[in-house]
Scaffold this active site. Structure first.
Site, mmCIF file in Angstrom:
data_model
loop_
_atom_site.group_PDB
_atom_site.id
_atom_site.type_symbol
_atom_site.label_atom_id
_atom_site.label_comp_id
_atom_site.label_asym_id
_atom_site.label_seq_id
_atom_site.Cartn_x
_atom_site.Cartn_y
_atom_site.Cartn_z
ATOM 1 N N HIS A 164 -90.482 -1.488 -1.284
ATOM 2 C CA HIS A 164 -90.428 -0.529 -0.187
ATOM 3 C C HIS A 164 -90.410 0.924 -0.671
ATOM 4 C CE1 HIS A 164 -89.679 -4.134 2.153
ATOM 5 N NE2 HIS A 164 -90.069 -3.432 3.203
ATOM 6 N N CYS B 197 -109.320 2.958 -0.310
ATOM 7 C CA CYS B 197 -108.080 2.943 -1.090
ATOM 8 C C CYS B 197 -107.569 4.347 -1.431
ATOM 9 C CB CYS B 197 -108.253 2.123 -2.360
ATOM 10 S SG CYS B 197 -108.489 0.358 -2.008
ATOM 11 N N GLU C 27 -102.393 -8.095 -5.519
ATOM 12 C CA GLU C 27 -102.134 -7.117 -4.453
ATOM 13 C C GLU C 27 -102.426 -7.708 -3.084
ATOM 14 O OE1 GLU C 27 -105.845 -4.185 -3.922
ATOM 15 O OE2 GLU C 27 -104.760 -3.892 -5.795
#
Length: 122
Positions: A70, A26, A109
């Site tokens: 985005h 991550c 997520e």
């Protein structure tokens, strides 16, 4: 007796977690299709028969959607370490002034991981 309602939203965004070791997956730039559920609790309003119009929740969410969808979350003010936990708290703090009946923000997520925030730190 109060009723709890929720409305769900999705957005796509990239992030990286800067505080994990460089060897952690991550730490690298990656993206998710996030799902957010906003939960509100209150009395059923007559004569409408609802706690709140879902369209009003959608209108309040739209500015946050514009900030998140985005985008690279690390560059969003207040999200330099955009974990699911921090994202849930950030959303809470943005929406709670508009929705005093907000009782829970859920951030997924992916299909198996996420965070639930109920305003404990506020």
């Amino acid at each position: 007796m109060p009723m709890e309602i929720f409305k769900e939203f999705t957005f796509q965004a990239a992030h990286r977690l800067p505080n994990v070791p460089p060897s952690h997956k991550c730490h690298r730039l990656h993206g998710h299709t996030f799902k957010v559920a906003l939960h509100l609790r209150g009395p059923v309003q007559e004569p409408y028969g609802w706690v709140m119009d879902f369209a009003d929740i959608g209108q309040a969410w739209e500015p946050l959607h514009q900030q998140l969808d985005h985008h690279f979350l690390n560059e969003v003010e207040g999200l330099s370490n955009p974990t699911s936990e921090n994202l849930a708290r950030w959303i809470w703090r943005k929406l709670r002034p508009t929705f005093p009946m907000l009782c829970q923000v859920v951030v997924h997520e992916n299909t198996t991981c996420g965070a639930i925030y109920r305003g404990e730190d506020d």
